[in-house]
Scaffold this motif. Structure first.
Motif, short mmCIF file in Angstrom:
data_model
loop_
_atom_site.label_atom_id
_atom_site.label_comp_id
_atom_site.label_asym_id
_atom_site.label_seq_id
_atom_site.Cartn_x
_atom_site.Cartn_y
_atom_site.Cartn_z
N ARG A 178 42.00 0.82 30.62
CA ARG A 178 41.07 -0.30 30.48
C ARG A 178 39.88 0.01 31.39
O ARG A 178 40.06 0.28 32.59
CB ARG A 178 41.76 -1.60 30.92
CG ARG A 178 43.08 -1.81 30.20
CD ARG A 178 43.81 -3.04 30.73
NE ARG A 178 43.18 -4.26 30.28
CZ ARG A 178 43.57 -5.49 30.68
NH1 ARG A 178 44.54 -5.64 31.56
NH2 ARG A 178 42.97 -6.56 30.20
N GLU B 98 36.09 -3.20 28.68
CA GLU B 98 36.42 -4.63 28.65
C GLU B 98 35.42 -5.49 29.41
O GLU B 98 35.40 -6.70 29.25
CB GLU B 98 37.83 -4.84 29.21
CG GLU B 98 38.87 -4.14 28.35
CD GLU B 98 40.28 -4.61 28.64
OE1 GLU B 98 40.47 -5.67 29.25
OE2 GLU B 98 41.21 -3.87 28.25
N ALA C 51 40.40 -6.77 33.53
CA ALA C 51 40.71 -5.40 33.11
C ALA C 51 41.22 -4.52 34.24
O ALA C 51 41.78 -3.45 34.00
CB ALA C 51 39.45 -4.77 32.50
#
Ligand code: MLT
Ligand code: MN
Ligand code: ZN
Length: 304
Positions: free
Chosen positions: A50, A82, A149
């Motif tokens: 992420r 993200e 994230a």
């Protein structure tokens, strides 16, 4: 924490589209030992899956093509990015948002001052509302921030001196929050990254943060205060553009020499800067000082 350097050049990139200076001509025809570079952006991750984009460069499309980590092939459409942090509202750091418009709302983290500039002088947020939309989170100065994230990474928001971009309604009336640096701490390892692609002055607070950092990714725009003028490429000095040059008694090299035990990397390199030529005397000076020059595709793992 993992760090990917997506773009290591300043605004204009290297070579710049209309520039035939020694460096730009030299990298095109191979007569100097230099790597082309895209415009200023990095990505950070706590797990390698992420990602948080820091600055959205107009070269984002090419940068995504070069960095498969940032894709998310599990989803038919979607991305591993993200969240997006912006350190200022400059074109090289923000206009890439337009090229991320074909999906979910963009989770953008920036100061109020940057948000206002991107809603007025350069109204990217207004334009994006006709496409994916923007989820804006205000970055409060001198606060710390955690994003979903990367729950182990703590982002400290450091106001730094500098100007708002030329199109800002308050260009000649600097506001705190026009420019920030980030100190990003991995709470698992206590390792810290200091990131500031534009840094005109090093006050005692910034100096103390540099001394805490394990890795410093810092303003490498210019070698000398007047290189745009002496190379007949522009009329502004480095300090007028909000950048501390590397050379000189009070330059970035002198500053970084005061910091021990950190990995030191210059980033946001302007195409006029002699350090781009890996065989230059300037580059040798950096090598001797233990200072690296970021390149596109550089990966830094800040482990325990
Ligand atoms: C700067 O940081 O001074 C910029 O690279 C200028 C620009 O993007 O035009
Ligand atoms: Mn810039
Ligand atoms: Zn050039």
């Amino acid at each position: 924490m993992k760090i990917l350097v997506l773009g290591s050049a300043a605004g204009g990139g290297f070579p710049q589209w209309n520039c035939h200076c020694f460096n730009c001509a030299g990298v095109r025809d191979g007569s100097i030992n230099a790597k082309p570079r895209t415009q200023s952006s990095i990505a950070i991750s706590q797990d390698g899956e992420r990602w948080i984009l820091i600055n959205a460069s107009p070269d984002i499309r090419a940068q995504l093509a070069q960095n498969p980590e940032l894709r998310s092939p599990q989803k038919k459409r979607g991305s591993a990015i993200e969240a997006i942090f912006l350190v200022d509202a400059q074109i090289d750091h923000s206009s890439g948002l337009l090229f991320l418009r074909e999906g979910e709302p963009l989770n953008v983290y920036c100061t109020k001052s940057v948000h206002d500039d991107l809603s007025t002088g350069l109204p990217l947020f207004n334009v994006l509302n006709y496409f994916c939309g923007v989820n804006y989170t205000e970055l409060k100065l001198d606060s710390s921030m955690i994003v979903e994230a990367a729950p182990n990474l703590e982002f400290a928001i450091i106001p730094i001196e500098g100007k708002a971009p030329p199109y800002s309604p308050h260009r000649n009336d600097p506001h705190p929050g026009d420019n920030i640096a980030l100190l990003i701490k991995d709470n698992r390892t206590q390792k810290k990254l200091f990131y500031s692609p534009g840094l005109a002055t090093i006050d005692s607070h910034v100096m103390s943060l540099l001394k805490q950092a394990d890795c410093i990714l810092v303003d490498g725009t210019f070698w000398t205060e007047d290189e745009m003028i002496t190379q007949k490429l522009g009329v502004k000095t480095a300090s007028e553009m909000g950048h501390l040059p590397q050379s000189g008694d009070d330059g970035m090299i002198t500053v970084l020499n005061k910091v021990k035990d950190a990995r030191k990397v210059l980033i946001h390199i302007n195409n006029s800067n002699p350090i781009l030529d890996e065989d230059s005397r300037a580059r040798q000076v950096l090598n001797d000082a233990g200072i690296e020059v970021a390149y596109d595709g550089m990966q830094i793992d800040l482990l325990s």
